[in-house]
Design an enzyme around this catalytic site. Structure first.
Site, short mmCIF file in Angstrom:
data_model
loop_
_atom_site.label_atom_id
_atom_site.label_comp_id
_atom_site.label_asym_id
_atom_site.label_seq_id
_atom_site.Cartn_x
_atom_site.Cartn_y
_atom_site.Cartn_z
N HIS A 230 0.84 -1.21 0.00
CA HIS A 230 0.00 0.00 0.00
C HIS A 230 0.88 1.26 0.00
CE1 HIS A 230 -3.57 2.47 1.40
NE2 HIS A 230 -2.57 3.23 1.83
N GLU A 231 1.83 1.30 0.90
CA GLU A 231 2.67 2.51 1.03
C GLU A 231 3.56 2.69 -0.19
OE1 GLU A 231 1.94 4.61 3.15
OE2 GLU A 231 0.81 3.45 4.61
N HIS A 234 1.69 4.35 -2.92
CA HIS A 234 1.68 5.82 -2.85
C HIS A 234 2.93 6.40 -3.52
CE1 HIS A 234 -1.95 6.20 -0.59
NE2 HIS A 234 -1.47 5.79 0.57
N HIS A 240 -5.59 7.21 -2.55
CA HIS A 240 -6.51 6.23 -1.97
C HIS A 240 -7.65 5.91 -2.92
CE1 HIS A 240 -4.99 6.98 2.34
NE2 HIS A 240 -4.42 5.92 1.79
N CYS A 241 -8.01 4.65 -2.95
CA CYS A 241 -9.03 4.16 -3.87
C CYS A 241 -10.41 4.24 -3.22
CB CYS A 241 -8.70 2.70 -4.21
SG CYS A 241 -9.94 1.90 -5.24
N CYS A 246 -10.21 -2.65 -2.01
CA CYS A 246 -8.92 -2.61 -2.72
C CYS A 246 -7.78 -2.37 -1.73
CB CYS A 246 -8.99 -1.48 -3.75
SG CYS A 246 -7.45 -1.09 -4.61
N CYS A 265 -7.65 -3.31 -7.22
CA CYS A 265 -8.84 -3.29 -8.07
C CYS A 265 -8.40 -2.92 -9.50
CB CYS A 265 -9.84 -2.27 -7.51
SG CYS A 265 -9.44 -0.58 -7.97
N CYS A 268 -6.77 0.66 -9.91
CA CYS A 268 -5.42 0.79 -9.36
C CYS A 268 -4.43 -0.09 -10.11
CB CYS A 268 -5.43 0.48 -7.86
SG CYS A 268 -6.48 1.64 -6.95
ZN LIG Z 1 -2.51 5.23 2.33
ZN LIG Z 2 -8.33 0.41 -6.17
#
Ligand SMILES: [Zn+2]
Ligand SMILES: [Zn+2]
Length: 314
Positions: A230-231, A234, A240-241, A246, A265, A268
């Site tokens: 996740h990070e 970025h 953010h989705c 997701c 998803c 993304c």
């Molecule tokens: Zn985040």
């Molecule tokens: Zn997403």
């Protein structure tokens, strides 16, 4: 009393503000797929059977307290995010402090997961000892836990980004704080400078002084892989989705983060594929292998279904 009522009303109105996206909205978030190969068109199709809808936020969930505008694929490319290049093509993991095997995720498994997830070369740098670098630390006034000041770490990393680095992600089992008035922080990054620091300290029961349960190692590794992907997402400019359930959804607490999948998803996925240019099927196959070996069976099975859908000639 009045203040509490006002805050309650504010939370209620904010949680009302999140409208689940309509099919038209998700279609326009994915963007125009014409002109792409048949494989990519299938991979990025906002297929309701394969991708779960974004759940309605519960009180205290991310979307109940944060207004998220969402980021469509066209908005993402227009933001001109950093992209890997021939010169800058390696993701570096920088361990900070010790990763004692009894309560830490395996750095090698994290490296392997990130390499499959981003379809890029990922290298682990020699660990940095906190004492030698002289970062500012404190004892948390409430919990008594030792904590490191994140800005010190980011300033230090900024000056030593290897020339071939797409980004440097510092990872630590220590607790972090961003400024004296804050209790703690999950992590922090300087996107343009390509550096970030994230901590896994609160992902295992050991942090809370609880005994380990069966499956503890798998859970700790899964949570750590999730925060890392996740990070790092970025770092590639993914916001953010708000379209599906997701990996790139924001999360406010551990229970919410645990409900998120370990995959992207279609919106993304399209962003990441545009940035890196990987073969989606090869990436899914490598990820299935890594997920299965790590014991993330549900994710491995999901990936297997996606591979069949995308590779099939229906
Ligand atoms: Zn985040
Ligand atoms: Zn997403």
């Amino acid at each position: 009393m009045r203040l509490i009522a006002v805050i309650g009303a504010l939370l209620a109105s904010l949680s009302m503000a999140f409208e689940p996206p309509t099919p038209e909205i998700t279609r326009s978030a994915v963007g125009d797929l014409s002109g792409l190969s048949a494989v990519l068109q299938k991979a990025f199709a906002p297929d309701d059977a394969a991708f779960e809808p974004i759940p309605a936020p519960r009180p205290n969930d991310w979307l109940a307290v944060h207004e998220e505008p969402g980021q469509t694929f066209p908005e993402f490319t227009a933001s001109q995010p950093n992209r890997p290049s021939q010169d800058r093509h390696v993701i570096y993991l920088q361990p900070l402090g010790s990763f004692a095997p009894e309560w830490s995720p395996s750095l090698d498994k994290l490296r392997e997961f990130a390499a499959a997830f981003f379809a890029m070369e990922v290298k682990v740098l020699p660990p940095l000892a906190i004492e030698t670098v002289k970062f500012t630390t404190r004892r948390n006034p409430y919990t008594g836990n030792a904590q490191i000041l994140t800005s010190d770490v980011l300033n230090f990393l900024k000056g030593r980004v290897p020339p071939d680095a797409f980004c440097v992600l510092a990872v630590t089992m220590e607790d972090l704080y961003p400024e004296p008035s804050w209790n703690f922080v999950f992590g922090q990054a300087l996107l343009r400078e390509r550096v970030g620091i994230y901590r896994f300290a609160r992902y295992g029961p050991a942090f809370y002084g609880e005994p380990r349960r069966t499956g503890y190692e798998t859970l700790l590794l899964r949570r750590s892989c999730k925060v890392l992907a996740h990070e790092a997402g970025h770092m590639f400019g993914l916001a953010h989705c708000t379209y599906f359930n997701c990996l790139m959804n924001g999360s406010n607490h551990l229970a919410e983060s645990d409900r998120r999948p370990l995959h992207l998803c279609p919106v993304c996925l399209r962003k990441l594929q545009w940035s890196i240019g990987f073969d989606v099927l090869e990436r899914y196959r490598a990820l299935e292998h890594v997920n299965r070996a790590a014991g993330f069976i549900d994710e491995a099975d999901w990936l297997n279904r996606r591979i069949k859908t995308i590779a099939g000639d229906d």
